[in-house]
Design an enzyme around this catalytic site. Structure first.
Site, mmCIF file in Angstrom:
data_model
loop_
_atom_site.group_PDB
_atom_site.id
_atom_site.type_symbol
_atom_site.label_atom_id
_atom_site.label_comp_id
_atom_site.label_asym_id
_atom_site.label_seq_id
_atom_site.Cartn_x
_atom_site.Cartn_y
_atom_site.Cartn_z
ATOM 1 N N LYS A 99 0.857 -1.187 0.000
ATOM 2 C CA LYS A 99 0.000 0.000 0.000
ATOM 3 C C LYS A 99 0.899 1.245 0.000
ATOM 4 C CE LYS A 99 -4.384 1.254 2.034
ATOM 5 N NZ LYS A 99 -5.562 0.782 2.726
ATOM 6 N N GLU A 148 -20.281 -4.898 8.764
ATOM 7 C CA GLU A 148 -21.232 -4.110 9.561
ATOM 8 C C GLU A 148 -22.380 -4.960 10.079
ATOM 9 O OE1 GLU A 148 -19.965 -3.160 6.641
ATOM 10 O OE2 GLU A 148 -18.869 -1.325 7.108
ATOM 11 N N ARG A 200 -25.994 -1.305 5.660
ATOM 12 C CA ARG A 200 -25.792 -2.748 5.539
ATOM 13 C C ARG A 200 -26.476 -3.527 6.661
ATOM 14 N NH1 ARG A 200 -20.912 -4.408 2.522
ATOM 15 N NH2 ARG A 200 -21.567 -3.616 0.506
HETATM 16 C C1 LIG Z 1 -19.430 -1.473 3.577
HETATM 17 C C2 LIG Z 1 -18.220 -0.589 3.715
HETATM 18 N N1 LIG Z 1 -17.675 -0.403 4.945
HETATM 19 C C3 LIG Z 1 -16.593 0.385 5.076
HETATM 20 C C4 LIG Z 1 -16.034 0.996 3.996
HETATM 21 C C5 LIG Z 1 -14.864 1.949 4.174
HETATM 22 N N2 LIG Z 1 -13.637 1.454 3.529
HETATM 23 C C6 LIG Z 1 -13.232 1.916 2.347
HETATM 24 S S1 LIG Z 1 -11.835 1.193 1.817
HETATM 25 C C7 LIG Z 1 -11.721 0.264 3.215
HETATM 26 C C8 LIG Z 1 -10.565 -0.679 3.389
HETATM 27 C C9 LIG Z 1 -10.438 -1.574 2.210
HETATM 28 O O1 LIG Z 1 -9.307 -2.383 2.365
HETATM 29 P P1 LIG Z 1 -8.824 -3.260 1.138
HETATM 30 O O2 LIG Z 1 -9.991 -3.878 0.472
HETATM 31 O O3 LIG Z 1 -7.785 -4.175 1.634
HETATM 32 O O4 LIG Z 1 -8.238 -2.209 0.122
HETATM 33 P P2 LIG Z 1 -6.875 -1.346 0.255
HETATM 34 O O5 LIG Z 1 -7.323 0.047 0.601
HETATM 35 O O6 LIG Z 1 -6.039 -1.944 1.318
HETATM 36 O O7 LIG Z 1 -6.265 -1.409 -1.081
HETATM 37 C C10 LIG Z 1 -12.788 0.525 4.077
HETATM 38 C C11 LIG Z 1 -12.988 -0.089 5.392
HETATM 39 C C12 LIG Z 1 -16.644 0.773 2.736
HETATM 40 N N3 LIG Z 1 -16.198 1.362 1.623
HETATM 41 N N4 LIG Z 1 -17.713 -0.023 2.628
#
Ligand SMILES: Cc1ncc(C[n+]2csc(CCOP(=O)(O)OP(=O)(O)O)c2C)c(N)n1
Length: 603
Positions: free
Chosen positions: A282, A359, A387
């Site tokens: 990242k 969630e 959700r």
């Molecule tokens: C239902 C939901 N909950 C929380 C989020 C907030 N959110 C956006 S990106 C993320 C982390 C995603 O991690 P990953 O899939 O590993 O992607 P990375 O950013 O590490 O590339 C979160 C918790 C969301 N977009 N949707």
């Protein structure tokens, strides 16, 4: 902007490049994304980690015929630049500009409008089934992060994909991070798979060593081959996907363009579902983002001023009261920093639960914790709590449990746009029996509500936007009672939900202004007292009008026999496709002039 960036106008231009040129192009993309996002704000670290992945996908697949589905979609900046949005990229997350997430209306290369996590596998399978039934032949690729992979929907989809043997590619982009460090058993399983790199190395060493033995070398190697699967299972332990019927490839270095292209070309020929596990970093290539990927997950534009945040008030409450009240437990669904739970997680790690991007599970976990005798606080963004609707209704409210929902980023959210607006919570929560809903006007009042919540033993929601302006005096919290903020000899009563509505009303200066801090139940005593011929009631809320506070007031007064005149200000029945909070409030009339014109229409 570098020359190389200028040369790529569409994926077709990539397909003419050598691997060396593609690598150079990735470096230019990184620089361009880094410079732009520091100005615009946005999801920097995730997009930097997915640069080679984006380039390799567009090298091998053909957009828009092939469907490339970016889970959440916050990592798709390189994809946007490659697919015709290079010159408009500097308008990222601004009105009239480029969305921070894939959006169908923006480009035919964005196969789906995304924003919430863990949906890409279900959407992918939907495309596959449509393709088969309509006798089409395109490819479907779902790209999902290890964070998004913790969401229940991803598992539900995997279950279906494996059983149906759908021809599709899943790219699991594993950077060990969600917004913060990833959590859970699946995350641990993925680290075991990452360790399996050792297996490949070991295999090569054994091969070299054994084949080097004169005369018997080949025999021994063949014999070893028979036990190879056993050794592989032991070291690689990757049986889960295979046993579900999903062919596993990996782990693969997600920054090696040549390898990515090869693996995509190879797996494109498969007729069954394939999961390619790639390992990325990242923030790759940007020293600040690489050192602190959590901080650079989402950044504000340089120079942007910050107001006091409600999440800081929550943090103070949990730390201060958590020390005294051992029944307090706090839950997050992968949003500890954003919601203000980080300090509590360090202070009371045994009473803090990060469940991953889950969630629904978080809500029902809270229900179980409350049923077991604890006092759970689930801090969550308004948009993501959508959700958990059934879990709130069925598990928390039918059981009438003392779970408190701390609903952050309620109301218009600005630059995250249409998929993240927090303007529906009052509507979806109000219809649930047993639910009490509060909206604080500022940090002071929020703190009082939190203290009050400790002795409230039923479902409770407290909703608030990210920040507030100044703190002001506030009356003690009394169940179901509103607070008169400005009292005038006037026939106009402005009932405001939250600080944004109050700020707009206060600018007026010649009306009675009420802080409707209890959105549910309504202060019916107050409403009865003002339901008088000649009076004008204006409700103002940073929420959809449909099913919101105003409609509840209207419906109550109608049943009592409406004598006053009423107008409801809030968002109309359409999606709020807007990247600016000020503009959103203005468009809904949550402003001095909006309230004035509503009053004039009624008088
Ligand atoms: C239902 C939901 N909950 C929380 C989020 C907030 N959110 C956006 S990106 C993320 C982390 C995603 O991690 P990953 O899939 O590993 O992607 P990375 O950013 O590490 O590339 C979160 C918790 C969301 N977009 N949707």
């Amino acid at each position: 902007m570098s020359d190389l960036i200028q040369q790529v106008n569409s994926p077709a231009d990539l397909k003419k490049m050598t691997v060396g040129e593609l690598n150079e192009y990735c470096g230019c993309l990184r620089k361009y994304i880094g410079e732009t996002v520091r100005n615009t704000g946005g999801h920097l670290a995730s997009s930097l980690g997915a640069v080679e992945l984006s380039v390799a996908l567009h090298y091998v697949f053909n957009c828009p015929t092939d469907k490339i589905l970016w889970d959440v979609g916050h990592q798709a900046y390189a994809h946007k630049i490659i697919t015709g949005r290079r010159d408009t990229f500097s308008s990222l997350r601004k009105n009239g500009g480029i969305s921070g997430f894939p959006k169908i209306s923006e480009s035919e290369c964005d196969a789906f409008t995304m924003g919430h996590s863990s949906t890409s596998l279900s959407i992918g399978l939907g495309f596959v089934r449509a393709r088969e039934l309509l006798k089409q032949s395109y490819n479907v690729v779902s790209i999902i992060g290890d964070g998004a992979f913790t969401g229940g929907m991803a598992f539900e989809a995997l279950n279906d994909i494996g059983a149906s043997q759908a021809r599709m590619t899943i790219v699991l982009n594993d950077n060990k991070m969600s917004i913060s460090e990833n959590v859970g058993a699946m995350s641990e399983y993925l680290s075991k798979l990452r360790l399996s790199k050792r297996y490949s190395r070991l295999k090569r060493t054994v091969q070299k060593g054994v084949l080097g033995i004169p005369l018997f070398g080949e025999h021994i190697y063949k014999a070893l081959g028979k036990t190879k699967d056993g050794i592989k299972a032991l070291l690689q332990n990757n049986k889960m996907f295979e046993q579900m019927g999903i062919k596993y490839y990996g782990p693969i270095d997600g920054h090696n363009i040549g390898n990515l292209i090869e693996i995509f070309k190879q797996t494109k020929k498969e007729t069954c579902p394939v999961l390619i596990h790639i390992v990325t970093e990242k923030g790759k290539g940007d020293s600040a983002a690489q050192c602190d990927p959590s901080k650079f997950h989402g950044i504000q534009p340089v120079g942007s001023a910050s107001e006091p945040a409600f999440s800081d008030v929550l943090s103070r409450f949990l730390c201060e009261e958590g020390k005294k009240n051992s029944s307090i437990v706090a839950i997050t669904a992968a949003m500890a920093d954003g919601t203000g739970l980080s300090s509590f997680s360090e202070l009371c790690p045994d009473r803090y639960f990060d469940v991953g991007i889950a969630e629904q599970h978080a809500v029902t976990l809270a229900a179980g914790l409350a049923a077991g005798g604890l006092k759970p606080y689930f801090a969550v963004y308004s948009t993501f709590l959508q959700r958990g609707f059934d879990q709130i209704l069925h598990d928390v409210c039918i059981n009438n449990l003392g779970v408190t929902f701390l609903i952050d980023r309620a109301g218009a959210v600005g630059s995250d746009g249409i998929t993240h607006q927090g303007i529906y919570d009052l509507s979806y929560l109000s219809i649930i029996p047993n639910m009490t809903i509060l909206a604080p006007k500022d940090g002071n009042e929020f703190y009082k509500m939190l203290i009050w919540s400790q002795s409230f033993n039923a479902p409770l929601s407290i909703r608030y936007p990210k920040s507030y302006g100044l703190n002001s005096e506030c009356a003690e919290i009394e169940y179901g009672k509103w607070e008169t903020v400005v009292s005038h000899k006037s026939s106009v009563y402005i009932l405001c939900v939250g600080g944004r509505a109050l700020k707009a009303a206060k600018a007026l200066g010649h009306a009675n202004i009420i802080n409707a801090r209890f959105v549910k139940p309504l202060d019916t005593e107050f409403l009865n007292s003002v339901n008088v011929d000649g009076n004008v009631i204006i409700t103002v809320e940073d929420n959809a009008v449909c099913g919101g506070f105003g409609q509840a007031v209207n419906s109550y007064l109608t049943t009592c026999g409406m004598k006053a005149k009423i107008a409801c200000i809030g968002y109309p029945d359409e999606f709020l496709d807007d990247f600016s909070i000020e503009h959103s409030l203005e468009s809904a009339g949550i402003t001095e002039s909006g309230i004035l014109s509503a009053i004039k229409k009624l008088k």
